[in-house]
Write a protein that holds these residues in place. Sequence first.
Motif, PDB file in Angstrom:
ATOM      1  N   LYS A  91       0.817  -1.226   0.000  1.00  0.00           N
ATOM      2  CA  LYS A  91       0.000   0.000   0.000  1.00  0.00           C
ATOM      3  C   LYS A  91       0.846   1.270   0.000  1.00  0.00           C
ATOM      4  CE  LYS A  91      -0.495  -0.370   5.045  1.00  0.00           C
ATOM      5  NZ  LYS A  91      -1.446  -0.574   6.156  1.00  0.00           N
ATOM      6  N   ARG A  92       2.166   1.114  -0.034  1.00  0.00           N
ATOM      7  CA  ARG A  92       3.054   2.275  -0.022  1.00  0.00           C
ATOM      8  C   ARG A  92       3.432   2.683  -1.444  1.00  0.00           C
ATOM      9  NH1 ARG A  92       1.669   3.159   5.173  1.00  0.00           N
ATOM     10  NH2 ARG A  92       2.631   1.695   6.631  1.00  0.00           N
ATOM     11  N   ASP A  93       3.905   3.902  -1.575  1.00  0.00           N
ATOM     12  CA  ASP A  93       4.396   4.395  -2.857  1.00  0.00           C
ATOM     13  C   ASP A  93       5.889   4.113  -2.971  1.00  0.00           C
ATOM     14  OD1 ASP A  93       3.971   6.502  -5.252  1.00  0.00           O
ATOM     15  OD2 ASP A  93       5.854   6.944  -4.210  1.00  0.00           O
ATOM     16  N   ALA A  94       6.311   3.591  -4.111  1.00  0.00           N
ATOM     17  CA  ALA A  94       7.697   3.161  -4.273  1.00  0.00           C
ATOM     18  C   ALA A  94       8.688   4.314  -4.146  1.00  0.00           C
ATOM     19  CB  ALA A  94       7.862   2.466  -5.629  1.00  0.00           C
ATOM     20  N   ASP A  95       8.417   5.440  -4.796  1.00  0.00           N
ATOM     21  CA  ASP A  95       9.349   6.565  -4.706  1.00  0.00           C
ATOM     22  C   ASP A  95       9.410   7.128  -3.290  1.00  0.00           C
ATOM     23  OD1 ASP A  95      10.332   6.610  -7.307  1.00  0.00           O
ATOM     24  OD2 ASP A  95       8.737   7.905  -8.041  1.00  0.00           O
ATOM     25  N   ASN A  96       8.283   7.104  -2.576  1.00  0.00           N
ATOM     26  CA  ASN A  96       8.299   7.533  -1.177  1.00  0.00           C
ATOM     27  C   ASN A  96       9.211   6.636  -0.350  1.00  0.00           C
ATOM     28  OD1 ASN A  96       6.410   9.434  -1.933  1.00  0.00           O
ATOM     29  ND2 ASN A  96       4.702   8.502  -0.830  1.00  0.00           N
ATOM     30  N   LEU A  97       9.100   5.323  -0.562  1.00  0.00           N
ATOM     31  CA  LEU A  97       9.937   4.378   0.179  1.00  0.00           C
ATOM     32  C   LEU A  97      11.414   4.620  -0.111  1.00  0.00           C
ATOM     33  CD1 LEU A  97       7.880   1.080  -0.244  1.00  0.00           C
ATOM     34  CD2 LEU A  97       8.189   2.387   1.868  1.00  0.00           C
ATOM     35  N   LEU A  98      11.739   4.877  -1.360  1.00  0.00           N
ATOM     36  CA  LEU A  98      13.139   5.103  -1.721  1.00  0.00           C
ATOM     37  C   LEU A  98      13.652   6.424  -1.154  1.00  0.00           C
ATOM     38  CD1 LEU A  98      12.972   3.798  -5.377  1.00  0.00           C
ATOM     39  CD2 LEU A  98      14.205   2.736  -3.480  1.00  0.00           C
ATOM     40  N   ALA A  99      12.801   7.433  -1.112  1.00  0.00           N
ATOM     41  CA  ALA A  99      13.212   8.719  -0.528  1.00  0.00           C
ATOM     42  C   ALA A  99      13.526   8.565   0.952  1.00  0.00           C
ATOM     43  CB  ALA A  99      12.117   9.764  -0.740  1.00  0.00           C
ATOM     44  N   MET A 100      12.653   7.874   1.686  1.00  0.00           N
ATOM     45  CA  MET A 100      12.882   7.661   3.120  1.00  0.00           C
ATOM     46  C   MET A 100      14.073   6.744   3.355  1.00  0.00           C
ATOM     47  SD  MET A 100       9.024   7.410   4.701  1.00  0.00           S
ATOM     48  CE  MET A 100       8.405   6.345   3.390  1.00  0.00           C
ATOM     49  N   LEU A 101      14.284   5.785   2.445  1.00  0.00           N
ATOM     50  CA  LEU A 101      15.430   4.884   2.573  1.00  0.00           C
ATOM     51  C   LEU A 101      16.733   5.674   2.479  1.00  0.00           C
ATOM     52  CD1 LEU A 101      15.659   1.365   1.026  1.00  0.00           C
ATOM     53  CD2 LEU A 101      17.613   2.905   0.838  1.00  0.00           C
ATOM     54  N   TRP A 102      16.779   6.656   1.587  1.00  0.00           N
ATOM     55  CA  TRP A 102      17.979   7.499   1.494  1.00  0.00           C
ATOM     56  C   TRP A 102      18.186   8.256   2.803  1.00  0.00           C
ATOM     57  CZ3 TRP A 102      19.882  12.265   2.223  1.00  0.00           C
ATOM     58  CH2 TRP A 102      21.123  12.565   1.661  1.00  0.00           C
ATOM     59  N   THR A 103      17.120   8.795   3.353  1.00  0.00           N
ATOM     60  CA  THR A 103      17.216   9.505   4.631  1.00  0.00           C
ATOM     61  C   THR A 103      17.790   8.590   5.707  1.00  0.00           C
ATOM     62  OG1 THR A 103      15.292  10.855   4.044  1.00  0.00           O
ATOM     63  CG2 THR A 103      15.903  10.776   6.368  1.00  0.00           C
ATOM     64  N   TRP A 104      17.303   7.359   5.743  1.00  0.00           N
ATOM     65  CA  TRP A 104      17.752   6.379   6.737  1.00  0.00           C
ATOM     66  C   TRP A 104      19.231   6.048   6.535  1.00  0.00           C
ATOM     67  CZ3 TRP A 104      14.520   1.257   7.511  1.00  0.00           C
ATOM     68  CH2 TRP A 104      15.136   0.454   8.480  1.00  0.00           C
ATOM     69  N   GLN A 105      19.614   5.723   5.315  1.00  0.00           N
ATOM     70  CA  GLN A 105      21.000   5.333   5.071  1.00  0.00           C
ATOM     71  C   GLN A 105      21.977   6.452   5.419  1.00  0.00           C
ATOM     72  OE1 GLN A 105      20.890   3.925   0.900  1.00  0.00           O
ATOM     73  NE2 GLN A 105      21.415   1.912   1.699  1.00  0.00           N
ATOM     74  N   ASN A 106      21.563   7.689   5.269  1.00  0.00           N
ATOM     75  CA  ASN A 106      22.467   8.819   5.478  1.00  0.00           C
ATOM     76  C   ASN A 106      22.290   9.490   6.833  1.00  0.00           C
ATOM     77  OD1 ASN A 106      24.001   9.467   2.740  1.00  0.00           O
ATOM     78  ND2 ASN A 106      21.979   8.667   2.240  1.00  0.00           N
ATOM     79  N   ALA A 107      21.581   8.838   7.746  1.00  0.00           N
ATOM     80  CA  ALA A 107      21.396   9.399   9.082  1.00  0.00           C
ATOM     81  C   ALA A 107      22.732   9.452   9.823  1.00  0.00           C
ATOM     82  CB  ALA A 107      20.395   8.559   9.865  1.00  0.00           C
ATOM     83  N   ASP A 108      23.042  10.616  10.374  1.00  0.00           N
ATOM     84  CA  ASP A 108      24.305  10.788  11.103  1.00  0.00           C
ATOM     85  C   ASP A 108      24.270  12.129  11.826  1.00  0.00           C
ATOM     86  OD1 ASP A 108      26.878  11.062  12.047  1.00  0.00           O
ATOM     87  OD2 ASP A 108      27.866  10.821  10.100  1.00  0.00           O
ATOM     88  N   VAL A 109      24.086  12.087  13.153  1.00  0.00           N
ATOM     89  CA  VAL A 109      24.052  13.354  13.905  1.00  0.00           C
ATOM     90  C   VAL A 109      25.388  14.067  13.866  1.00  0.00           C
ATOM     91  CG1 VAL A 109      22.183  12.641  15.466  1.00  0.00           C
ATOM     92  CG2 VAL A 109      24.571  12.189  16.095  1.00  0.00           C
TER      93      VAL A 109
END
Length: 338
Positions: A237-255
Amino acid sequence: MDYDVFDLGDVRLRSGITLPAAELAYKTYGELNAGRDNAIVYPTWYSGQHYDNEWLIGEGMALDPSKYFIIIPNMLGNGLSSSPSTTPPPHDRARFPHVTMYDNVQAQHRLVTERFGIERLELVTGWSMGAGQTYQWAVSHPGMVRRILPFCGAAKTSLHNIVFLEGVKAALTADAAWDNGWYREQPGVGLRALARVYAGWGFSQQFYRERIYEREPLGYGSLEDFLVGFWEGLFIKRDADNLLAMLWTWQNADVGRTPGFGGVEEALAAIRAPAIVMPAEQDLYFPPEDSEWEVAHMPNAELRVIPGAWGHFAGGGLNPVDTTFIDDALKELLAKDV
């Protein structure tokens, strides 16, 4: 709709790209008191939306709306806040710009201060990517955040976690229908493949070995029933481009990339707020060892491991025992005089 939207205007992201007419969707629970000092921020997680967080809110719980004003901001990219699926051209779909945890928290800070006039937060807490935003709040706005409780997440995404996400991404983008993000219909084969890859990581080996998915509260009839009903049902039920956008955010998380800091160790050392950091005992991609390292660099933090076989989803609100464990820690932290 059951949520509100805060208009951010044109937002200059850390990437240098401007996201025009950006919107932050959010929902609130409870009432802001006269002193504006009873607010809690509780960010969302990968693919999750505000209603997916509601299991930790309720009368008699730590996040009690009769006592606190609880704000759930929807992460950029999740389909409600500005996302590939909602942003008009030219920044739509595959052209949606990269968004960091820092960008998310800056937007949330504007919501909290500009919309509500709040200058102090009693608590920031969150699961998974919500935990990453929790760390970012404490680093970006240390004078505002009184306490934090990140659970099943990290201040910086580990290399092993990045590799896990590369598998998730590859499964989705291998579907020819994805068409480099310019699909006419959702790439259903890719979304189902993504779900199957994720299934091996979200719960522990013990969870599968003991067939916990067949018991209450899940109650699936077989492994295949669980893979289709739970995992494919979660992502189809999710949108593919939305998932990929959030995945980039996750992979690049670094305080450690927060302006003014020279790396993750320096950023963690700057978190003075009392913290309970809660990894799950058998989380396969946010393991307790990583949280132990983070806590060792934080001056006022305690490591408290969620026991049991539910792995990463110990923080997902599915298992009542885990929910009670998290809620008890939140109550203890909120009772602490700071």
